[in-house]
Write an enzyme that holds these catalytic residues in place. Structure first.
Site, PDB file in Angstrom:
ATOM      1  N   VAL A  32       0.843  -1.208   0.000  1.00  0.00           N
ATOM      2  CA  VAL A  32       0.000   0.000   0.000  1.00  0.00           C
ATOM      3  C   VAL A  32       0.879   1.260   0.000  1.00  0.00           C
ATOM      4  O   VAL A  32       0.633   2.218  -0.756  1.00  0.00           O
ATOM      5  CB  VAL A  32      -0.962   0.023   1.214  1.00  0.00           C
ATOM      6  CG1 VAL A  32      -1.984   1.134   1.066  1.00  0.00           C
ATOM      7  CG2 VAL A  32      -1.667  -1.313   1.392  1.00  0.00           C
ATOM      8  N   ALA A  48      -2.292  22.091  -2.944  1.00  0.00           N
ATOM      9  CA  ALA A  48      -1.383  22.277  -1.814  1.00  0.00           C
ATOM     10  C   ALA A  48      -0.080  21.506  -2.015  1.00  0.00           C
ATOM     11  O   ALA A  48      -0.018  20.537  -2.762  1.00  0.00           O
ATOM     12  CB  ALA A  48      -2.077  21.767  -0.567  1.00  0.00           C
ATOM     13  N   ARG A  64      17.257  -2.113   5.371  1.00  0.00           N
ATOM     14  CA  ARG A  64      17.992  -2.784   4.289  1.00  0.00           C
ATOM     15  C   ARG A  64      17.112  -3.665   3.406  1.00  0.00           C
ATOM     16  O   ARG A  64      17.578  -4.239   2.438  1.00  0.00           O
ATOM     17  CB  ARG A  64      19.126  -3.626   4.880  1.00  0.00           C
ATOM     18  CG  ARG A  64      20.237  -2.748   5.386  1.00  0.00           C
ATOM     19  CD  ARG A  64      21.499  -3.501   5.732  1.00  0.00           C
ATOM     20  NE  ARG A  64      22.437  -2.561   6.299  1.00  0.00           N
ATOM     21  CZ  ARG A  64      22.382  -2.109   7.566  1.00  0.00           C
ATOM     22  NH1 ARG A  64      21.451  -2.574   8.376  1.00  0.00           N
ATOM     23  NH2 ARG A  64      23.243  -1.234   8.018  1.00  0.00           N
ATOM     24  N   GLU A 109     -10.338   4.761   3.614  1.00  0.00           N
ATOM     25  CA  GLU A 109     -10.911   4.224   2.374  1.00  0.00           C
ATOM     26  C   GLU A 109     -10.225   2.933   1.921  1.00  0.00           C
ATOM     27  O   GLU A 109     -10.876   2.007   1.421  1.00  0.00           O
ATOM     28  CB  GLU A 109     -10.810   5.280   1.262  1.00  0.00           C
ATOM     29  CG  GLU A 109     -11.577   4.958   0.009  1.00  0.00           C
ATOM     30  CD  GLU A 109     -13.076   4.823   0.257  1.00  0.00           C
ATOM     31  OE1 GLU A 109     -13.746   5.833   0.426  1.00  0.00           O
ATOM     32  OE2 GLU A 109     -13.560   3.685   0.291  1.00  0.00           O
ATOM     33  N   GLY A 166     -10.344  -2.249  -0.955  1.00  0.00           N
ATOM     34  CA  GLY A 166      -9.230  -1.661  -1.723  1.00  0.00           C
ATOM     35  C   GLY A 166      -9.545  -0.391  -2.480  1.00  0.00           C
ATOM     36  O   GLY A 166      -9.680   0.686  -1.894  1.00  0.00           O
ATOM     37  N   ASP A 206     -10.793 -11.397   7.936  1.00  0.00           N
ATOM     38  CA  ASP A 206     -10.544 -10.138   7.204  1.00  0.00           C
ATOM     39  C   ASP A 206     -11.864  -9.538   6.692  1.00  0.00           C
ATOM     40  O   ASP A 206     -12.125  -8.347   6.864  1.00  0.00           O
ATOM     41  CB  ASP A 206      -9.588 -10.442   6.035  1.00  0.00           C
ATOM     42  CG  ASP A 206      -9.370  -9.251   5.138  1.00  0.00           C
ATOM     43  OD1 ASP A 206      -8.617  -8.348   5.535  1.00  0.00           O
ATOM     44  OD2 ASP A 206      -9.983  -9.200   4.055  1.00  0.00           O
ATOM     45  N   LYS A 253     -14.084  -5.934   7.817  1.00  0.00           N
ATOM     46  CA  LYS A 253     -14.602  -4.939   6.865  1.00  0.00           C
ATOM     47  C   LYS A 253     -16.115  -4.754   7.003  1.00  0.00           C
ATOM     48  O   LYS A 253     -16.610  -3.628   7.019  1.00  0.00           O
ATOM     49  CB  LYS A 253     -14.231  -5.368   5.436  1.00  0.00           C
ATOM     50  CG  LYS A 253     -12.713  -5.381   5.200  1.00  0.00           C
ATOM     51  CD  LYS A 253     -12.352  -6.105   3.915  1.00  0.00           C
ATOM     52  CE  LYS A 253     -10.842  -6.150   3.689  1.00  0.00           C
ATOM     53  NZ  LYS A 253     -10.445  -7.081   2.620  1.00  0.00           N
TER      54      LYS A 253
END
Ligand code: HSE
Length: 429
Positions: free
Chosen positions: A15, A34, A47, A129, A134, A201, A205
């Site tokens: 992301v 801006a 690294r 969002e 996604g 998951d 949501k």
């Protein structure tokens, strides 16, 4: 050119990299907006090999410093997880009057009430969002627009990994384990896919969507969760014969002040919109009393879609758009009863492996009719086990607790193998 905004980014995985790419494009193409300055990017390992060049990036390993750095106005949290540093840095940043953008659905599903309260008290934004579906702008659509129309149901496919696995199984690519291995090789499933395949998951949501759609507190513990690990390729064969597909469905609904929040595999009609959503694609359907049905479909993961959602959250903050994190102020959120799955009613698919001999069907019918469960259709197929048959039943709508007690009785029959499978059916989609 107006004010300059200092941004701190915590986490530089998929992301984070997607967002930085968006930001670069934005800076190149945009003329009169801006200034956005990335002040610090916190990573665990300086690294680590990454998909983008980090030479000129202001990396640090001190994540918490982002929450106290006076030059940072907006923290973008892209670490993930409901505990540990993600929680600490977000909370601290909000307490220090910084706006927060996060892609972390687990964090908000578990700590959303506490974090949104701090944001609200300090008059700073908490935007997320990228956390749900996604690239689909579903938080914006529900939190700012559709909730005004009295939403009564939101449902959909909120986990791309599961949808990919189920689509492949439906298309005969193998059984659960093979398809999961293949999905991992192709990058459609995590090396540890537990949260995805167990439905957790998707539950994070739908819990958040339920809160912003129905103006209720976030209540993840009350969400019913069942994953996809018990579905096998024969279920797809039987489903197809009966006119259905199988999807991991996430549902939030409100009827007479009672809420449903659930994630589970579901039979959906082959001709329904939701059955046609395939592979890793996500879809969310919102039903409200004014517009009716809105369908949103698109990629639910990946650098581009999630990076774009973070970018859109950032633009909202820069434009000065303020929304309560959960749609309405804390005071206006009402605690409504979230129903237990046992008290809900569905038609069901029942799959019983039983000895292929006279009288078995009569005993099964008796266990069902005792609880007034009526059968809509029935098919019998040979089983992999010799002398056994697969008995497939579709019931009329019945309360889940009644079905469970019938199953208990059916399992006790000497002719029936111990596994009796049932899958809920959503006929109205
Ligand atoms: N693991 C999720 C999915 C994407 O498979 O849909 C991130 O929410």
């Amino acid at each position: 050119m107006s004010k300059t905004y200092g941004v701190g980014i915590a986490g530089l995985g998929t992301v984070g990299s997607g967002f930085l790419k968006q930001l670069k494009n934005f800076k190149t193409h945009s003329q009169k907006t801006a200034n956005i300055n990335v002040i610090k990017i916190a990573v665990k390992n300086l690294r680590k090999k990454r998909s983008l060049s980090v030479k000129s990036l202001p990396l640090t390993t001190d994540t918490m410093s982002l929450a106290t750095n006076d030059n940072i106005d907006i923290l973008i949290e892209l670490i993930g997880g409901s505990k540990g540093i993600a929680y600490k840095v977000v909370k601290k940043a909000l307490q220090n009057n910084k706006h927060v953008i996060t892609a972390n659905k687990a964090l908000l599903a578990v700590h959303g009430n506490e974090l949104s309260k701090i944001a609200e008290q300090n008059n700073v934004c908490l935007n997320y969002e990228a956390a749900i579906a996604g690239g689909i702008p579903i938080v914006k659509a529900v939190r700012e627009n559709l909730r005004l129309n009295k939403i009564n149901k939101i449902y959909g496919i909120l986990n791309g990994t599961c949808n990919y696995i189920l689509t492949k199984m439906e298309n005969n690519a193998g059984d659960f384990k093979n398809v999961l291995n293949d999905a991992q090789k192709k990058g459609f499933a995590e090396l540890d896919p537990t949260f995805d395949i167990q439905g957790i998951d998707a539950a994070h949501k739908i819990t958040l969507l339920s809160s912003i759609a129905f103006d209720i507190p976030v209540n993840f513990k009350a969400t019913f969760i069942e994953g996809i690990t018990k579905i096998d390729k024969y279920d797809f064969v039987f489903a197809k014969e009966l006119g259905y597909s199988i999807k991991l469905l996430s549902v939030a609904s409100k009827k007479l002040s009672k809420i449903e929040q659930r994630v589970h595999p579901c039979f959906v009609k082959l001709k329904s919109d939701i059955a046609k959503v395939s592979n890793e694609i996500n879809a969310v359907v919102v039903n409200d009393l004014v517009i009716g049905k809105n369908i949103f479909e698109g990629p639910g993961a990946g650098a581009g879609p999630t990076g774009a959602s973070v970018m859109s959250d950032l633009m909202d903050i820069i434009r000065g758009t303020y929304n309560y994190p959960l749609g309405v102020s804390m005071k206006k959120r009402k605690k409504l009863k979230i129903q237990k799955i046992d008290d809900l009613s569905f038609p069901y698919y029942l799959r019983i492996t039983a000895k292929d001999k006279a009288g078995v069907m009569a005993k099964i019918s008796k266990a069902l009719s005792k609880r007034k469960i009526s059968i809509e259709s029935i098919i019998q197929k040979p089983s992999k086990r010799s002398n056994f048959a697969e008995i497939i039943l579709i019931t009329h709508t019945v309360k889940e607790s009644s079905l469970l007690s019938s199953i208990k009785q059916i399992k006790r029959l000497p002719e029936v193998s111990s596994s009796v499978k049932f899958i809920r059916i959503e006929d109205s989609l």
